[in-house]
Design a protein around this motif. Sequence first.
Motif, PDB file in Angstrom:
ATOM      1  N   LEU A 279      -8.416  -2.951 -20.684  1.00 18.35           N
ATOM      2  CA  LEU A 279      -8.108  -2.765 -22.095  1.00 18.35           C
ATOM      3  C   LEU A 279      -6.728  -2.149 -22.270  1.00 18.35           C
ATOM      4  CD1 LEU A 279     -10.695  -1.479 -24.690  1.00 18.35           C
ATOM      5  CD2 LEU A 279      -8.304  -0.868 -24.865  1.00 18.35           C
ATOM      6  N   GLN A 280      -6.422  -1.150 -21.466  1.00 20.10           N
ATOM      7  CA  GLN A 280      -5.112  -0.486 -21.550  1.00 20.10           C
ATOM      8  C   GLN A 280      -3.986  -1.460 -21.242  1.00 20.10           C
ATOM      9  OE1 GLN A 280      -3.201   0.602 -18.434  1.00 20.10           O
ATOM     10  NE2 GLN A 280      -1.525   0.984 -19.863  1.00 20.10           N
ATOM     11  N   ARG A 281      -4.163  -2.277 -20.211  1.00 28.18           N
ATOM     12  CA  ARG A 281      -3.121  -3.258 -19.848  1.00 28.18           C
ATOM     13  C   ARG A 281      -2.963  -4.312 -20.943  1.00 28.18           C
ATOM     14  NH1 ARG A 281      -5.752  -2.429 -14.952  1.00 28.18           N
ATOM     15  NH2 ARG A 281      -7.020  -4.297 -15.196  1.00 28.18           N
ATOM     16  N   THR A 282      -4.084  -4.740 -21.502  1.00 29.76           N
ATOM     17  CA  THR A 282      -4.045  -5.726 -22.582  1.00 29.76           C
ATOM     18  C   THR A 282      -3.288  -5.179 -23.790  1.00 29.76           C
ATOM     19  OG1 THR A 282      -6.149  -6.724 -21.902  1.00 29.76           O
ATOM     20  CG2 THR A 282      -5.456  -7.086 -24.180  1.00 29.76           C
ATOM     21  N   LEU A 283      -3.584  -3.936 -24.152  1.00 34.36           N
ATOM     22  CA  LEU A 283      -2.898  -3.295 -25.280  1.00 34.36           C
ATOM     23  C   LEU A 283      -1.403  -3.206 -25.043  1.00 34.36           C
ATOM     24  CD1 LEU A 283      -5.342  -0.352 -26.130  1.00 34.36           C
ATOM     25  CD2 LEU A 283      -4.661  -2.179 -27.686  1.00 34.36           C
ATOM     26  N   ALA A 284      -1.018  -2.711 -23.862  1.00 34.65           N
ATOM     27  CA  ALA A 284       0.406  -2.518 -23.561  1.00 34.65           C
ATOM     28  C   ALA A 284       1.150  -3.849 -23.581  1.00 34.65           C
ATOM     29  CB  ALA A 284       0.561  -1.841 -22.201  1.00 34.65           C
ATOM     30  N   ASN A 285       0.571  -4.878 -22.954  1.00 34.15           N
ATOM     31  CA  ASN A 285       1.230  -6.195 -22.902  1.00 34.15           C
ATOM     32  C   ASN A 285       1.310  -6.831 -24.283  1.00 34.15           C
ATOM     33  OD1 ASN A 285       1.530  -5.986 -20.120  1.00 34.15           O
ATOM     34  ND2 ASN A 285      -0.367  -7.062 -19.679  1.00 34.15           N
ATOM     35  N   TRP A 286       0.208  -6.728 -25.043  1.00 31.69           N
ATOM     36  CA  TRP A 286       0.202  -7.348 -26.369  1.00 31.69           C
ATOM     37  C   TRP A 286       1.197  -6.662 -27.293  1.00 31.69           C
ATOM     38  CZ3 TRP A 286      -0.569  -6.099 -31.465  1.00 31.69           C
ATOM     39  CH2 TRP A 286      -0.742  -7.177 -32.348  1.00 31.69           C
ATOM     40  N   LEU A 287       1.219  -5.344 -27.272  1.00 39.82           N
ATOM     41  CA  LEU A 287       2.157  -4.608 -28.127  1.00 39.82           C
ATOM     42  C   LEU A 287       3.599  -5.021 -27.846  1.00 39.82           C
ATOM     43  CD1 LEU A 287       0.823  -0.924 -28.271  1.00 39.82           C
ATOM     44  CD2 LEU A 287       1.202  -2.454 -30.209  1.00 39.82           C
ATOM     45  N   THR A 288       3.958  -5.050 -26.571  1.00 39.63           N
ATOM     46  CA  THR A 288       5.335  -5.396 -26.199  1.00 39.63           C
ATOM     47  C   THR A 288       5.690  -6.804 -26.660  1.00 39.63           C
ATOM     48  OG1 THR A 288       5.259  -3.938 -24.267  1.00 39.63           O
ATOM     49  CG2 THR A 288       6.944  -5.656 -24.280  1.00 39.63           C
ATOM     50  N   THR A 289       4.817  -7.760 -26.345  1.00 38.52           N
ATOM     51  CA  THR A 289       5.083  -9.154 -26.699  1.00 38.52           C
ATOM     52  C   THR A 289       5.117  -9.357 -28.211  1.00 38.52           C
ATOM     53  OG1 THR A 289       3.980  -9.899 -24.669  1.00 38.52           O
ATOM     54  CG2 THR A 289       4.258 -11.522 -26.417  1.00 38.52           C
ATOM     55  N   HIS A 290       4.156  -8.765 -28.910  1.00 43.36           N
ATOM     56  CA  HIS A 290       4.057  -8.973 -30.356  1.00 43.36           C
ATOM     57  C   HIS A 290       5.207  -8.307 -31.103  1.00 43.36           C
ATOM     58  CE1 HIS A 290       2.133  -9.757 -34.194  1.00 43.36           C
ATOM     59  NE2 HIS A 290       2.338  -8.482 -34.522  1.00 43.36           N
ATOM     60  N   ILE A 291       5.514  -7.070 -30.746  1.00 43.45           N
ATOM     61  CA  ILE A 291       6.593  -6.359 -31.447  1.00 43.45           C
ATOM     62  C   ILE A 291       7.924  -7.081 -31.255  1.00 43.45           C
ATOM     63  CG2 ILE A 291       7.970  -4.238 -31.500  1.00 43.45           C
ATOM     64  CD1 ILE A 291       5.396  -2.701 -30.827  1.00 43.45           C
ATOM     65  N   CYS A 292       8.222  -7.429 -29.996  1.00 40.52           N
ATOM     66  CA  CYS A 292       9.511  -8.078 -29.704  1.00 40.52           C
ATOM     67  C   CYS A 292       9.581  -9.499 -30.257  1.00 40.52           C
ATOM     68  CB  CYS A 292       9.752  -8.095 -28.194  1.00 40.52           C
ATOM     69  SG  CYS A 292      10.028  -6.462 -27.476  1.00 40.52           S
ATOM     70  N   GLY A 293       8.448 -10.187 -30.268  1.00 43.59           N
ATOM     71  CA  GLY A 293       8.455 -11.591 -30.681  1.00 43.59           C
ATOM     72  C   GLY A 293       8.240 -11.832 -32.154  1.00 43.59           C
ATOM     73  N   VAL A 294       7.543 -10.921 -32.842  1.00 46.54           N
ATOM     74  CA  VAL A 294       7.195 -11.140 -34.250  1.00 46.54           C
ATOM     75  C   VAL A 294       7.701 -10.018 -35.157  1.00 46.54           C
ATOM     76  CG1 VAL A 294       5.304 -11.482 -35.891  1.00 46.54           C
ATOM     77  CG2 VAL A 294       5.133 -12.449 -33.591  1.00 46.54           C
ATOM     78  N   ASP A 295       7.334  -8.786 -34.824  1.00 46.66           N
ATOM     79  CA  ASP A 295       7.622  -7.669 -35.738  1.00 46.66           C
ATOM     80  C   ASP A 295       9.113  -7.410 -35.931  1.00 46.66           C
ATOM     81  OD1 ASP A 295       4.922  -7.404 -35.959  1.00 46.66           O
ATOM     82  OD2 ASP A 295       4.760  -5.577 -34.757  1.00 46.66           O
ATOM     83  N   THR A 296       9.903  -7.657 -34.913  1.00 47.25           N
ATOM     84  CA  THR A 296      11.345  -7.405 -35.037  1.00 47.25           C
ATOM     85  C   THR A 296      12.008  -8.355 -36.044  1.00 47.25           C
ATOM     86  OG1 THR A 296      11.688  -8.807 -33.079  1.00 47.25           O
ATOM     87  CG2 THR A 296      11.647  -6.427 -32.729  1.00 47.25           C
ATOM     88  N   LYS A 297      11.329  -9.443 -36.403  1.00 45.55           N
ATOM     89  CA  LYS A 297      11.875 -10.356 -37.403  1.00 45.55           C
ATOM     90  C   LYS A 297      11.883  -9.721 -38.787  1.00 45.55           C
ATOM     91  CE  LYS A 297      10.454 -14.452 -34.822  1.00 45.55           C
ATOM     92  NZ  LYS A 297       9.587 -15.641 -34.768  1.00 45.55           N
ATOM     93  N   LEU A 298      11.145  -8.622 -38.934  1.00 39.04           N
ATOM     94  CA  LEU A 298      11.129  -7.909 -40.204  1.00 39.04           C
ATOM     95  C   LEU A 298      12.514  -7.377 -40.558  1.00 39.04           C
ATOM     96  CD1 LEU A 298       9.441  -6.750 -42.541  1.00 39.04           C
ATOM     97  CD2 LEU A 298       8.961  -4.762 -41.099  1.00 39.04           C
ATOM     98  N   GLN A 299      13.311  -7.083 -39.534  1.00 38.39           N
ATOM     99  CA  GLN A 299      14.651  -6.531 -39.763  1.00 38.39           C
ATOM    100  C   GLN A 299      15.509  -7.505 -40.573  1.00 38.39           C
ATOM    101  OE1 GLN A 299      18.101  -4.191 -37.182  1.00 38.39           O
ATOM    102  NE2 GLN A 299      16.449  -5.280 -36.140  1.00 38.39           N
TER     103      GLN A 299
END
Length: 215
Positions: A169-189
Amino acid sequence: MTGISEASRRSRNAAANSAAAAEESTRLAAHLRSFVGNFRFGARSAGATTPVSTRDTSDAESPPGWDPVRMRTGNAEIDAQHKELFHRVAQLRDAVLRAAGVDEVKLMLDFLAEYAVRHFGFEEDLMERHQCPSRHANKEAHARFLSEFTGLVQRFERDENPLEVLGELQRTLANWLTTHICGVDTKLQACGKSAATCLAGRKARTRSPAQSGVA
């Protein structure tokens, strides 16, 4: 006419898909809240450690995995929430390494579940206000994550080796957060800048002749 009809059909399909994604995200969020409520009900016990409350992370030490440059969204509140999530994932990793008790881990998962739901709602509302092109993909990604997270927490609850599941679960969270933030959330800027530019343009167009210097 054929081109217009096709464009109209695609627009209707996109709207339907968006509505379905939003409905699924809402359903999963409600399910997760319900599940967390049941999960938390039996988690309290004598000696159980309550997680620290949400804190101001602006000047706090950066948690493992957090990159303030690569993960910057242009919104200070969103960035602070992302940083807090990485802090919590780091706590889970520490719990795995020191073989923490199940009650303590349950309290950590309680917080993560509730915080993730609140964060997703805040972020989705912000993207909707700015009309970000990635807002629908963001909602769909959140819905998939909530489903996966719920499944892992349920496995943790019933598995004979909960710390092994916790590590996954911890590895899944860390990997998903990194991928999602860099790939999707940063487009908010870019969306925020575009919204600010449009607002400035509207204000300029609505200025009176006297304000604009026109005689």
